[in-house]
Each structure stands twice: as C-alpha cells, then as structure tokens.
Scaffold this active site. Structure first.
Site: not given
Length: 767
Positions: A293-295
């Site tokens: 995932s993006d952060c």
C-alpha cells in the site's frame, strides 16, 4: 598527522562504531537471517536451506510462525523473530533518481555521505533513450547494494513512479516519465530491469516497485485531496492510458512489487479492489512479487474515506483483495482481530506474507551475511564514483530540450564574448536541481558555477526566490547586469514550493513576477537573451516564445547534481541538445477551463472539453509532445514499408459479410502480423550529436481513437554529415490496435498514417 587527517580517522572510527553498534552481534540473535556460518544450528531450518526453491523455503518459514508473528510481517517495519534468528527489516526505501534518504530504510553517514543524484525522472524521460533508463537503474542499484552492505540501506526500493502525467498542474508530474503510455512503459521496464539487474530471473539485486496503482495523478487541487479523491475513469481510458505502464512494469520488467494508491477508482479504494489487485496484477499479469500500500492507505480508506464500518473490515478487505504489505501500522493493529472476528481467514495472511518472504529470499536476505553473497564486494568505494557522476551529467545533457533558437543564438562561443550576465532565482540553486524523493548528492554544480567555469559572469538573482513576490523583485540590478553583458542567461521556473507531492498548481503561468523580470531584463539586455526554465511541469511561456527580445529557450527539468555543468555543456556547444518534450505545454486557458478532477482523456465536443495529452487534445498548445530543436539538421528517408497488410480471419467470420470497422484481437488473428519499417536518418549539418527518431501512427477514426500515438522511438548518434539506418519492428496487434469503448483491444481496419518527422506513409489494414 595533521588536524584534517585526525578528524578524518575520528569520523571514520565513529561511523564504523555506529555501524557495528547497530548490528550488535549476539549469539542468540544473529545479525543476518540464516547466517549459518555464525550459527550452525540454523542450518537445520528449511527456510535457510538455499538448495530448496524460494517457494519451498517461504512455505517452511510460514509454517513455523505463530499467528501474531505472521501479522508482524504485514507491515513495513517487519518485526524480528529472535527464536528463528530473523532480525527486523525495514521495507521502505526510495530510489526515484538515486538512492534517497526519504523512507526510514536508508540513511547517509560519514561512511557514505552521499549518492549520485540523477536528473528528476521527467528530464531523463526527455532523453527518449531506453538504454539510458536502464543504465541509470544499474548505477542506482550498485550504490544501493553498496550502502546495504555497510548497514545503511535496505533491499526494497519503492521506485519508480510510472503514473501518467495526465494534467500539467500535477505537483508530482516531475517524478514521472511523462504523458505518453509507450514512453512511460519503456521507462518503467528499463529502469526496473536496471535496478533489479540479476542474471538469474529468480534472483534480485534490489527489488523495485512500480507506483502508484492506479489512475493516480491528483494530490491537492482546489479542495480535491488524493486521500479522498474518487477517480472516475472509463474502461477505455483505463486500459489504453493508465494501465499500460504498470502492465509493462510487471510483464516486461518483471518488477518485484506494485504499490496501490490512496485514491478510489470508480468508487473503490485501489488497495481494496480485488479486480485491480488479485485479478489484474497477480492474475492477468502474473506478478512475481508483493503488493504494497501507499503509506497509510489502509488507514486512509477507513478513517478518511469511511469506506468500511470497522477497522477490522478494512484489514480484511484489503488483504482479501490481494494486498500483501501495509506501509504503516494499520494491518499490524487490526488483522488479528479481523481473523478472530471471522472476517478474514488466516490462510489469506499466509498467502500475503509468503509473497513478501519470496521477494526477500530472492534478494538473499535469508542467505546470511550479504558481504559473502553476490554483490557482496560492493561498498563505499562504489558510491559517487567518477563514472557514476559523469553519467548523471550525461543524463542531464541528453534530456535538456531546446525550444527556441532564433538566429542561431546558441551555441555561444566562449571566445566571442567577454562577459555573461547570469540572472534569475534558479541561477545559483543547489537542492532545487534534484527535485523531490532526493538523496544527499555527491556534490553540486549550479548553473552559475557551470557557466562561470567557462566565461566571466556577473550574477544577479532578480528575485530572492522563485515565488518572486512583489517585494522580492530586484529588477534594477538585474537590468544593469544585462545591459552591460555580451550575453544574458535567465534561469527561472519552479521548485518544490511551487510543485510537489501534496501541492498541485492552479496556474500555468510562471510564479509571481518572473514574467516581469524576464521581459524587463530582455528589453534591457545588450546581447542575446537565453531563457532557461527549470521545472518539472510545463508553463505557458507564450510571451517568451513570441518575443523578439528572447533569442533562445531551454527547458532543463530538475537536472540533478551536475545540472549546472550540463547546462553549460549545451549553452557553449560542447554537446548538441537532443532532448524532446515528454509532455504537452498548454496555454493558461487550459487551466482556466479544465477541471483537474475530470479524468477523461478524450475530448467531448458537446461540453467543450478539449481532451488531454497530445494523443487526444484538440486545443492550442504552447509546445507539444516531442518538440525539441538541435544545433544541426536531420533528415529522414523512408527506405521500406508495406502499403497493405491483410488480417487473416477464419472462414465464415462475420466481417466478411458485414462492413466491420475493426477486428477483435481474440481468435489467433495476430500470428505473423509483424513487419519492419526501414529508415535512413542523416545529419545534414556540421555538428555531431544525438537525434531521436519517432514513429507515430494516426489510426482510422473509430472507437474514439487517438489523433496520433507513439509506436516507437530510437536515439541515434550521428557525426557531421553522418547517416544511420533505423529499423522499427511493428507488430500489428500490439502497435496498431486500439482499445474500444468497452475496454477491448481491436485492430482498426482502414488507413493508418505513419509519421516520421515530416514523412508520412499510408498503410492499409484489411481482411
């Protein structure tokens, strides 16, 4: 021993002590996973047996873990399992255009104080040189491995950014390879292969990650935020614009990871969409790696998008959709409860962490001391080498684009002038040149330094910063300098205060009073005026394009650590410019009338929507995709190309009785449907240099087809009066097909116009 020598050895000793301290050797907790040489007992563990396949080793490891331990491997800061000799691991490192200090997995120290900082990606893309894309990736991976071997970097780098630069206002467009799917795809596969760089496809030098999947190209614009934005995308636009770079990353680049983005796509968070993750990335494209995932994306879909009622639901739907790793702590906090609550099966967690372990095993993380493994000989001596720094300079030279050159004002011959005025808020910058997702560079050469190394210069900033607000304009000293100099170089544009992650532009005009600065200095100048635009995104500089007072215009992107030297190389004619624009430069009216939140690519005459990018845009441009001049002239001659290609169909096909406008690719129609286009390219001038040969196609007007699209590009070096043969291999179904309104690939029947420079060739496809 002198004071400087004593200081050097003290710093080195402290650095080594710090390094050794961070890797403290304990008998019951080896420094490295599966370090059998230090702890022979580990040899009995199946996951440490290098004679087994990585799949078998990962399966063995998963079986040995408790549920709580498994959950610890779902987050970027993976927990240590001391009973199995596994240290903690930080997954998050970045290497967008050089090893970066963004992300907790990498840091610089006196042992390795900096790494080679290449131009920001948008400028490297402007080189249109596929071999350069890979060469930069190889250097970056060498330096990354060298830093890993001394405890300063991880092995998993969340780069490159291969999103399409859909809208010129996007603050992160600078990180991308531009607006064209083929260019972005070629860059993606090349840079990834350079980074991962292993002769054995089952091994990895470092693990790359293509991001941000998918249809992500808005950060913060007029109230629209990337964290809550719902990208409404047609199936046609998705498959022919947004998806190709990611598909190429996985299929052609064999990338080890794909990162899903914050935004929703058609109402579903990308990190929770099983069709996009398990269905497309892992299913259709057969990803050999992990999905991250993006952060804090999982946290965002719960707390900001309110997509699920409970955090356990958020954990369950993302893992079930195909997410393997959470950049953040959300899955670490809520996955156990999701399993205990019956929302998620433990087998789904097993599957996710298996994908993660397989990548770490391909990297050698579970093979003991990395210094005794392949690439183990790399160290601080291999970072910031002379060769690496020269490649950074060469990359900038190849990307710089000459947009205007009236009266052949460029190149400037140093012996013909006595003084040069260097003016502008970007004329003597350092950090601006390396853009974002940067690392500490080996060193800097500013534009002023690069020019001053060749001729006598007088410097005036003109504005105290790029914002160039009213009270920061220093016009009179700048005009005086220009009035006295034989040549004036104005270096203006943007920096991260104007465009960056989390900040999109609302205007395409130059910031503040930069236009006033340029216009007034140009009027006052005694000699030719060279305008240098340093930026990631494009600007409406129509005033400068049409001004008789401005002789030449260069766009230099964010040119990296050696940017100033490369700019001087171009201005003084050591190299002929060969860069070409990777994006369309729109007029301000585009920003005034087009919503950044409208994801459509194709024009809509009923609403006045003009479309986007050179493939579909119907409005006026300042400069268009592929524009760029040289110090010499090149001609193209078509040697050989077919005029007719027949597509074989099975007997009784409906298109024999009906007048079909296109043919579906399904059914084996594509076999043996490839041909070559032979060209001869000549440098008709007296200066050597590189030249990019573009092959475009304008397809028949069916299925809302692009006005034209790029089929291929080739960069060739030609000496004075030199010639070269260029061959493009065209696969009909790959290169001349279109995506229809339902997202299906079809071959359009009828006349396809092929373009190379000023050449046009008609090719008819028929059944």
């Amino acid at each position: 021993m002198g004071e400087k020598s004593i200081l050097f050895w003290l710093i080195l000793e402290l650095s080594l002590l710090s390094f050794l301290g961070s890797r403290c050797v304990l008998a019951q907790n080896p420094i490295f996973a599966c370090d059998v040489a230090s702890n022979p007992d580990l040899g009995s563990l199946g996951f440490c047996n290098t004679s087994l396949s990585v799949a078998s080793r990962a399966e063995d490891l998963v079986k040995r873990l408790t549920l709580q331990e498994k959950v610890g491997f779902l987050v970027n800061k993976a927990a240590a399992v001391s009973r199995l000799g596994i240290p903690s691991y930080e997954w998050w490192s970045e290497a967008l255009h050089g090893v970066s200090y963004v992300g907790p997995g990498t840091k610089f120290s006196p042992l390795v104080p900096g790494a080679t900082s290449f131009p920001q990606v948008i400028l490297t893309a402007a080189s249109f040189n596929a071999s350069l894309f890979k060469a930069i990736g190889k250097v970056v991976s060498n330096e990354a491995r060298a830093m890993h071997n001394v405890g300063l970097a991880g092995l998993t780098f969340w780069s490159p950014n291969v999103n399409i630069f859909r809208d010129p206002r996007w603050g992160r467009g600078q990180e991308t390879p531009g607006e064209d799917p083929l260019l972005a795809s070629t860059y993606a596969a090349g840079y990834v292969r350079g980074l991962q760089d292993a002769d054995d496809p089952e091994k990895l030098k470092v693990a790359a990650c293509c991001k941000h999947y998918t249809a992500y190209d808005l950060d913060n614009w007029k109230g629209f935020q990337r964290f809550t934005f719902n990208a409404v995308v047609t199936k046609q636009d998705m498959d022919d614009t947004f998806q190709p770079p990611f598909k190429s990353c996985v299929i052609d680049g064999n990338v080890a990871s794909v990162m899903c983005s914050y935004n929703q796509v058609n109402g579903v968070p990308s990190c929770a969409d099983p069709g996009l993750l398990s269905g497309t990335i892992r299913g259709d494209w057969n990803l050999n790696g992990y999905i991250v995932s993006d952060c804090d994306s999982v946290d965002v879909l719960y707390n900001s998008q309110h997509y699920t009622k409970t955090p356990e639901d958020a954990a369950a739907i993302t893992i079930s959709a195909g997410l393997d790793l959470d950049c953040g702590n959300f899955l670490g906090q809520h996955t156990l409860a999701a399993i205990q609550g019956g929302k998620l099966n433990e087998s789904a967690v097993d599957k996710a962490i298996t994908n993660n372990f397989v990548v770490l095993m391909r990297l050698g993380f579970f093979d003991g001391d990395p210094r005794k493994l392949p690439y183990g000989g790399l160290g601080p001596k291999d970072v910031c080498t002379k060769e690496n720094q020269e490649l950074a300079r060469e990359a900038a030279r190849q990307g710089i684009v000459l947009l205007k050159n009236n009266h052949n004002a460029l190149p400037v011959h140093p012996t013909s002038i006595k003084s040069m005025a260097v003016i502008g808020p970007n004329a003597n910058v350092t950090k601006t040149m390396i853009g974002n997702y940067e690392g500490t560079p080996c060193n800097y050469v500013t534009p002023l330094q690069g020019l001053t190394a060749i001729v006598n210069t007088v410097y005036q900033p003109g504005c105290t910063n790029v914002a160039c607000a009213g009270n920061s304009l220093q016009l009179d000293p700048a005009k005086q300098a220009a009035a006295q100099a034989d040549v004036t170089v104005l270096v203006v544009g943007a920096d991260q205060s104007i465009e960056r992650e989390g900040l999109d532009r609302v205007s395409l005009l130059l910031p503040g009073q930069q236009t006033t600065l340029i216009t007034e200095v140009a009027k006052a100048s005694k000699g030719p005026v060279i305008l240098v635009i340093m930026s990631g995104g494009p600007f409406d500089i129509s005033f400068a394009k049409s001004s008789d007072s401005i002789s030449s215009i260069l766009w230099v992107g964010y040119p990296g650590e050696a940017g100033g030297a490369a700019i001087a190389d171009i201005i003084f004619g050591s190299y002929s410019p060969s860069g070409r624009l990777p994006v369309t430069w729109y007029p301000q009216s585009f920003a005034d009338n087009v919503s950044m939140a409208d994801m459509h690519m194709r024009p809509n005459p009923s609403t006045g929507f003009p479309g986007r990018t050179y493939r579909f845009y119907t409005g006026d441009t300042v400069y268009t995709f592929g524009d760029g001049l040289s110090y010499t002239e090149h001609t193209h001659h078509l040697v050989q190309a077919p005029k007719l290609v027949s597509i074989p169909l099975e007997a009784g096909h409906t298109c024999y009785s009906e007048k079909c406008k296109s043919v579906d690719l399904a059914g084996g129609h594509c076999e043996n449907l490839a041909f070559d286009i032979h060209l001869r390219v000549k440098n008709s001038g007296s200066m050597p240099g590189s030249h990019t040969v573009f092959l475009f196609s304008s397809p028949p007007s069916v299925h809302n087809a692009p006005r034209k699209h790029l089929l291929g590009f080739e960069k060739v070096f030609l000496g004075p009066k030199g010639e070269s043969n260029v061959v493009f291999k065209v696969d009909v179904c790959r290169d001349l097909s279109l995506v229809d309104e339902l997202g299906n690939r079809k071959v359009a029947l009828g006349s396809h116009i092929l373009h190379v420079g000023n050449l046009k060739h008609s090719l008819t496809l028929r059944i």
